[in-house]
Write a protein that holds these residues in place. Structure first.
Motif, PDB file in Angstrom:
ATOM      1  N   ALA A   1       0.899  -1.127   0.086  1.00 35.08           N
ATOM      2  CA  ALA A   1      -0.186  -0.055  -0.030  1.00 35.08           C
ATOM      3  C   ALA A   1       0.864   1.200  -0.064  1.00 35.08           C
ATOM      4  CB  ALA A   1      -0.875  -0.111   1.217  1.00 35.08           C
ATOM      5  N   ASP A   2       2.103   1.150   0.316  1.00 34.16           N
ATOM      6  CA  ASP A   2       2.879   2.328   0.223  1.00 34.16           C
ATOM      7  C   ASP A   2       3.680   2.380  -0.994  1.00 34.16           C
ATOM      8  OD1 ASP A   2       2.562   2.572   3.247  1.00 34.16           O
ATOM      9  OD2 ASP A   2       4.641   1.504   3.778  1.00 34.16           O
ATOM     10  N   GLY A   3       3.440   1.476  -1.865  1.00 38.40           N
ATOM     11  CA  GLY A   3       3.753   1.877  -3.076  1.00 38.40           C
ATOM     12  C   GLY A   3       4.784   0.650  -3.435  1.00 38.40           C
ATOM     13  N   GLU A   4       4.540  -0.202  -4.587  1.00 37.63           N
ATOM     14  CA  GLU A   4       5.210  -1.375  -4.999  1.00 37.63           C
ATOM     15  C   GLU A   4       6.785  -0.738  -5.111  1.00 37.63           C
ATOM     16  OE1 GLU A   4       5.147  -3.254  -9.218  1.00 37.63           O
ATOM     17  OE2 GLU A   4       3.538  -4.476  -7.989  1.00 37.63           O
ATOM     18  N   ARG A   5       7.084   0.336  -5.891  1.00 40.47           N
ATOM     19  CA  ARG A   5       8.318   0.861  -6.303  1.00 40.47           C
ATOM     20  C   ARG A   5       9.207   0.904  -4.907  1.00 40.47           C
ATOM     21  NH1 ARG A   5      11.836   2.143  -9.808  1.00 40.47           N
ATOM     22  NH2 ARG A   5      13.078   4.026  -9.891  1.00 40.47           N
ATOM     23  N   LYS A   6       8.584   1.618  -3.896  1.00 38.73           N
ATOM     24  CA  LYS A   6       9.216   1.862  -2.663  1.00 38.73           C
ATOM     25  C   LYS A   6       9.606   0.708  -2.051  1.00 38.73           C
ATOM     26  CE  LYS A   6       8.638   3.803   1.866  1.00 38.73           C
ATOM     27  NZ  LYS A   6       7.967   4.184   3.028  1.00 38.73           N
TER      28      LYS A   6
END
Length: 180
Positions: free
Chosen positions: A46-51
């Motif tokens: 949910a924080d972002g796949e890339r992160k």
């Protein structure tokens, strides 16, 4: 999830995680203590796949620089990564995708590979030789001898068993005058 890992013997590491002088903002981190040497990272998609990908890749590289022998396991929470994202995570360590668990048993099942094996209780007390007051042995002298030998360990039982088999194939007395 943290409670399941801690109850299984993992130690929670404070966040942000620091390795080799670098800081990583991960959702959670744990290390195995007795039964496992794993470094377990929680990646919240949910924080972002890339992160998550960048953080896990950075942690893996930092562990390599430190020449760490700790296996890296990433528990992915949220949308399951697919394609290149999953491949990138799998190149640097083990990946467990954890879905929303309705109850603690479901969560334990999803994390089972990280948890110590729990053996079920004996299904039948009459088959468990470690319980009960006495053991019903057949009326056979060899059975009694083997049972008595078991008090002295596996090697003692093996020696007595081999002696019994040898007696079957060589029942004669070595001093009975036969020559070999």
């Amino acid at each position: 999830m943290a409670d399941v890992l801690v109850s299984a013997g993992y130690r929670r590491i404070g966040t942000p995680l620091q390795i080799a002088g670098l800081t990583f903002d991960v959702a959670g981190a744990f290390t195995g203590v007795d039964h496992s040497a794993d470094l377990v990272i929680i990646g919240d998609m949910a924080d972002g796949e890339r992160k998550v990908l960048l953080q896990v890749d950075g942690i893996a590289r930092a562990l390599d620089v430190m020449r760490s022998h700790r296996p890296l396991t990433t528990i992915v929470v949220g949308p399951r990564p697919v394609g290149k994202a999953l491949e990138a995570l799998a190149q640097v360590g083990r990946v467990l995708a954890v879905e929303e668990a309705a109850n603690p048993a479901d969560l334990r099942d999803q994390l089972a590979i990280l948890l110590p094996l729990e053996l079920p209780a004996s299904l039948s007390l009459d088959r468990d030789l470690g319980t009960g007051e006495s053991l019903a042995l057949p009326d056979d002298p060899l059975a009694r001898e083997l049972f008595e030998a078991s008090k002295f360990g596996e090697d003692s039982v093996r020696a007595r068993f081999h002696a019994a088999i040898s007696q079957i194939f060589d029942p004669g007395d070595p001093d009975d005058g036969e020559t070999v």
